[in-house]
Each structure stands twice: as structure tokens, then as C-alpha cells.
Design an enzyme around this catalytic site. Structure first.
Site, short mmCIF file in Angstrom:
data_model
loop_
_atom_site.label_atom_id
_atom_site.label_comp_id
_atom_site.label_asym_id
_atom_site.label_seq_id
_atom_site.Cartn_x
_atom_site.Cartn_y
_atom_site.Cartn_z
N ILE A 63 0.93 -1.27 0.00
CA ILE A 63 0.05 0.14 0.05
C ILE A 63 0.93 1.33 0.04
CG2 ILE A 63 -0.37 -0.38 2.57
CD1 ILE A 63 -3.01 1.10 2.35
N GLU A 64 0.92 1.88 -1.07
CA GLU A 64 1.63 2.97 -1.56
C GLU A 64 1.02 3.96 -2.02
OE1 GLU A 64 5.97 2.56 -2.75
OE2 GLU A 64 5.39 0.29 -2.72
N ASN A 65 1.81 5.51 -2.04
CA ASN A 65 1.14 6.47 -2.93
C ASN A 65 -0.22 7.21 -2.34
OD1 ASN A 65 1.62 8.21 -5.13
ND2 ASN A 65 2.30 6.74 -6.17
#
Length: 536
Positions: A372-374
């Protein structure tokens, strides 16, 4: 580099008698050293030349502290302690050391040393005191210009000196204060002694498991769903040991989630960078698990590799079958930094759980990892909650499935979005098994070992605060996903630094170790080979 042999020949002027002297019998063996594992957090009992010694939190052999002593061109970083002993008596000095040309010995007597120990190595020497000897100085030192060495769990076993022959009372009210699938936490009431209790030895099924100075201990390295018996003995400076405490039994938790889940799984990306043969790398390095990247969204809420390759019938399925035929397994990485992701494209948690379920069913998975990024996922509260709820649903529908969240971090631990993610996982009862941080891209930070450990300790503190876990429980829920070689902002993690990170991870029994990526680990798969040595 030249070194002197520190083992001294027998001479009549030495303080320690030579082999052949008949030793007086030892009634009770005990560790006579003060602060033998440096768990006090300071150098109490030890004297280090020129201020060369300090106490550090990593790397450690056991417990949470160890000695670090810096050998420079002008000092060999000698740290020593003097204890009372009995004449004509046999003693054993041992300890765990790490570094180049580290020595452990007795002043005026024998010594042992190791030329190079990249991980903790045990040194041991035995000696017999002279006819009128009542004290002995034990020491550690490195070698000039060879850098910092570490030492931990130093032990001088034998009877203490002086006239004190009164043993402490047995510790009372030994009790279990917590269990995980791999550890048992214990506490007891303090023992009493005519002079003073200096520490406690904790025994697991009759075998010494750990030594502490306080009245609590955590015994790790245990098997899930297994019953153990524990007792504790008190000891004083003279070497007198108490009778055993009353025994207490404890059964570790099942290994089906959270603690006990151990995975060494570097990234393998079939959509980029001339991907290597997964099975050839397995044969060359001993690695068993891969984190396979990346599952993204295709035409809405449908999972596909890189948004284009089908789950079944393509190179990804073929590779997974080959890995499993070779005795390994995979965990898919769902998401990542870029691309069209499932989290924003699936309108509800139920729909997202359905997408995850398609991946689980396609490969009969034991674990899934959501990277889970950005701003579209990590920095989006609604999507964070959707992912957490979806993971809760698939865990309920797939007993034994392990769930991993991989996310960015600051040098000091989770940022505000990471803190929210952890807090919401608790609020939603998501039951996340492993929290894997990515400790890199710190704007060019040059100490990648220090930054990684600092970030991990920050995550541990947050998990303890939110979930009420012990240190051991928090570490067991933690993963580290590094970047081999140069990061996106030019930070460099060398094989030596990655080895340090792996050794720290093993010493603290974290749950997962990964790096980006095997595709970049050429030509010798050095980082993969190091990672294969992760045991949790």
C-alpha cells in the site's frame, strides 16, 4: 595484518595455575560476572579503555543489549572486569563475540580469539586458579585499527570467592505473563540473600534458557502449540545458587497467525528487468519463498499481473508451479507504487475481498501481501479502510491465511498515514499478521543500517502502543523490505550492510525479510543468498 598470539605459556610467575593442578571441587556453578549480558543498558561492572565501550541495542546475541567497543589505531578497546575467586579451583570463561580479531581471556592466563566473525561466535577458555589466588580479571578486546566489535552473554562459571556460603532463597510465585507461538514471558517475586542477589537463571525443561538481573524474562525460540516447563534459580556474587523455584508450565500459541509466521521472500518481478530463472536462483542460494510482483487491476475490479497478464495460463502460473515443484512457495504482492490498483478500483470492501479471493483461489495461497503506497491507497483514508476490511474478510473466509501489509516509513518509524493504518487495523479488528516497512528513499541518508533499525524500532513502539504487545510479540509481527544496492535517491545498501540487517532481524526474531529485487541481484545472487539465512 599481523597479530600476536595471546595465549601465554605456563610460568611460575603467572596468577593462573597450569594444567595438572588438582582443583578443589565446586559445589555450585554460577555466572560470577556483573552485568554479563549488558542488559542494564550501561557498562556497570565493566571498565573499557579510553572510553571505547558502549552498550547498544543491536546487534545482540540474546536479550536487548550488547557491548560495542571501537578498536582504533591507538586502542584495542579492552573491556575488563575483576571478580573474586577461590584458590585451586577450576573455572570456565565463555562469551559470544562478533567482529575481527576479538579476544576473550583471563589476565595472566589463557585466551581465545576469532580472526573474523560476521555473526555472533562463541569463545570459551578454561583455567584453574593458583594456590593463593582470590581474584581474577577477565577481559575482551579487539585489535588495533580493526573497528568495532560486539560481545554479549559473557559468563564466568565457578564458585565465587570470600566466606559467603549461604545460598539465596528460591524465587517465589513464578508465573506466566504472556505467550506467543514462539515465546513465553515469565515473572517472579524477588529472592532474598544474606549479602544480596545478583541475578537469576531461567531454565526451560531443565536446560538453562536465559540469565537476567531483574525478576522478569522472555524465553524465545520456542515451537508453536508446545508445552514447556520453567523454573528459576537466584544467585549471589559468591556463586551460591538457590534451590529451584516451583515449576510453572506454559503452552505456546498455535502458529496459524501473527507470531510464528516467518518468511524470507525477496521480490521477483516477471514483468521487468530480464527476470531470472526462479528455480536456478533457488538452487544457487537456498531461498525458498519469493514475493512475486505485481497484482494490479484490469478493467475495473479484476486482478491481473501488471494489469495485463491473466492469473492462469501464463508465465506467472508456470513459474509458481516450478517454484513449488522445487520445494518453495510464493506470496503475491498486490499493489505497489505505480499502476492501476485494486484498492481504488473496487468500490466496496466486499468487492475488494472478492478480487483478493480470486488470487487466493488461483494459487491456493498461504499468504497475501498488499503493498500500500502513494496517494491513491496509502494516503487515502477510505481506501485504507477498504483494504483493511477486505483483508479481514478473506482471513475469515480462509482459515490459516496470513495477511501482510507493506508500506513506506520514516527513519523514525511510521509517518502519520502509517500510524493511521495501524490504528485503523486495531479499530476494525483486521488481524494483520505482518507489518512490513520499506526503510529506504530517506533523501540520501548514508547510514542504511542505522536508518533501517531506527525505523523498525519506531514501528515496534507503535505496534506495542496500539495492540498492547510485548517486545517479542511486536517484533514477530514486523517485516523489513529493503533495496539492494542503490535506492531511488542514491542510498547504498551493500552486501555487508544487508548482512548486518539480516543478523539484527534474526536476533530480534522479526517475522519477514524481503528486498527489491532478485532481478537486480546480479551476477552472483549475493543479496538473495544472505536473505536465505534469515530464520526469524
Amino acid at each position: 595484518m599481523r597479530t600476536r598470539n595471546r595465549v601465554l605459556a605456563c610460568a611460575s610467575t603467572t596468577l593462573i595455575a597450569c594444567a595438572g593442578v588438582v582443583a578443589a571441587p565446586s559445589a555450585h556453578a554460577a555466572n560470577l560476572l556483573t552485568n554479563p549480558g549488558f542488559e542494564s543498558g550501561n557498562l556497570t561492572g565493566w571498565s573499557c579503555s579510553g572510553g571505547s565501550g558502549s552498550v547498544v541495542g543491536s546487534p545482540v546475541h540474546s536479550g536487548t543489549k550488547a557491548l560495542a567497543a571501537a578498536a582504533t589505531a591507538s586502542t584495542n578497546a579492552r573491556c575488563a572486569q575483576t571478580v573474586s575467586v577461590q584458590p585451586n579451583t577450576a573455572y570456565t570463561l565463555s562469551g559470544w563475540v562478533r567482529g575481527a580479531y576479538v579476544h576473550l581471556g583471563v589476565t595472566g592466563g589463557t585466551a581465545a580469539w576469532t580472526p573474523s566473525a560476521s555473526t555472533y561466535t562463541r569463545l570459551s577458555v578454561s583455567f584453574t586458579t593458583g594456590a593463593s589466588q582470590t581474584s581474577a580479571e577477565v577481559y575482551l578486546h579487539g585489535w588495533y585499527g580493526q573497528g568495532t566489535y560486539n560481545a554479549d552473554d559473557i559468563s564466568l562459571d565457578g564458585p565465587g570467592g570470600g566466606d559467603d556460603d549461604e545460598a539465596p532463597t528460591a524465587p517465589a510465585n513464578l508465573r506466566v505473563t504472556g505467550t506467543t507461538s514462539s515465546s513465553v514471558a515469565l515473572a517472579w517475586n524477588a529472592a532474598s540473600d544474606n549479602v544480596g542477589v545478583t541475578g537469576y537463571d531461567v531454565y526451560r525443561d531443565g536446560t538453562l534458557a536465559t540469565s537476567v538481573t531483574g525478576t522478569t524474562a522472555t524465553v524465545g525460540g520456542l515451537s508453536p502449540s508446545t508445552a514447556y516447563s520453567f523454573t528459576v534459580r537466584a544467585k549471589d556474587r559468591a556463586g551460591n545458587t538457590s534451590p529451584d523455584s516451583a515449576a510453572v508450565r506454559a503452552t505456546t500459541q498455535p502458529g496459524g497467525g501473527g507470531p510464528g509466521f516467518v518468511q524470507a521472500a525477496p521480490y521477483l518481478y516477471l514483468g521487468w528487468g530480464n527476470p531470472p530463472s526462479a528455480t536456478e536462483v533457488m538452487r544457487a542460494t537456498g531461498i525458498k519463498w519469493y514475493t512475486m510482483a505485481f497484482i494490479l487491476a484490469q478493467n475495473g475490479c479484476n486482478p491481473a499481473w501488471d494489469s495485463q497478464r491473466p492469473l492462469l495460463g501464463g508465465v506467472d502460473e508456470t513459474t509458481i508451479k516450478a517454484i513449488r515443484a522445487a520445494g518453495g512457495d510464493i506470496v503475491p504482492s498486490i499493489g505497489g507504487w505505480s499502476g492501476n490498483k485494486l484498492g481504488p478500483n473496487c468500490a466496496t470492501a466486499q468487492a475488494l475481498a472478492g478480487a483478493y479471493q480470486k488470487v487466493i483461489d488461483a494459487y491456493d495461497l498461504k499468504a497475501i501481501d498488499v503493498d500500500i503506497e502513494n496517494t491513491d491507497e496509502f494516503e487515502n483514508p477510505a481506501v485504507q479502510d477498504r483494504i483493511l476490511t477486505a483483508l479481514k474478510i478473506v482471513k475469515q473466509n480462509n482459515p490459516g491465511l496470513r495477511t501482510i501489509l507493506t508500506f513506506p516509513t520514516l527513519r523514525t518509524g511510521p509517518n502519520s498515514w502509517g500510524n493511521r493504518l495501524i490504528e485503523q487495523a486495531k479499530a476494525l479488528d483486521a488481524g494483520i499478521d505482518n507489518w512490513t516497512i520499506m526503510p529506504f528513499n530517506f533523501s540520501g541518508h548514508d547510514d542504511m543500517y542505522g536508518a533501517t533499525i531506527s525505523a523498525t524500532e519506531g514501528l515496534k513502539a507503535k505496534l506495542k502502543s496500539v495492540f498492547g504487545w510485548s517486545d517479542a510479540e511486536a517484533y514477530a509481527h514486523i517485516g523489513i523490505s529493503g533495496m539492494n544496492g542503490s535506492s531511488d535517491v542514491g542510498e547504498v545498501t551493500t552486501p555487508q550492510i544487508w548482512t548486518q540487517i539480516r543478523d539484527w532481524s534474526n536476533a530480534h526474531h522479526i517475522g519477514r525479510l524481503a528486498f527489491w529485487s532478485v532481478n537486480r541481484d546480479r551476477p552472483n545472487w549475493e543479496f538473495t543468498r544472505i536473505t536465505a539465512g534469515f530464520t526469524g
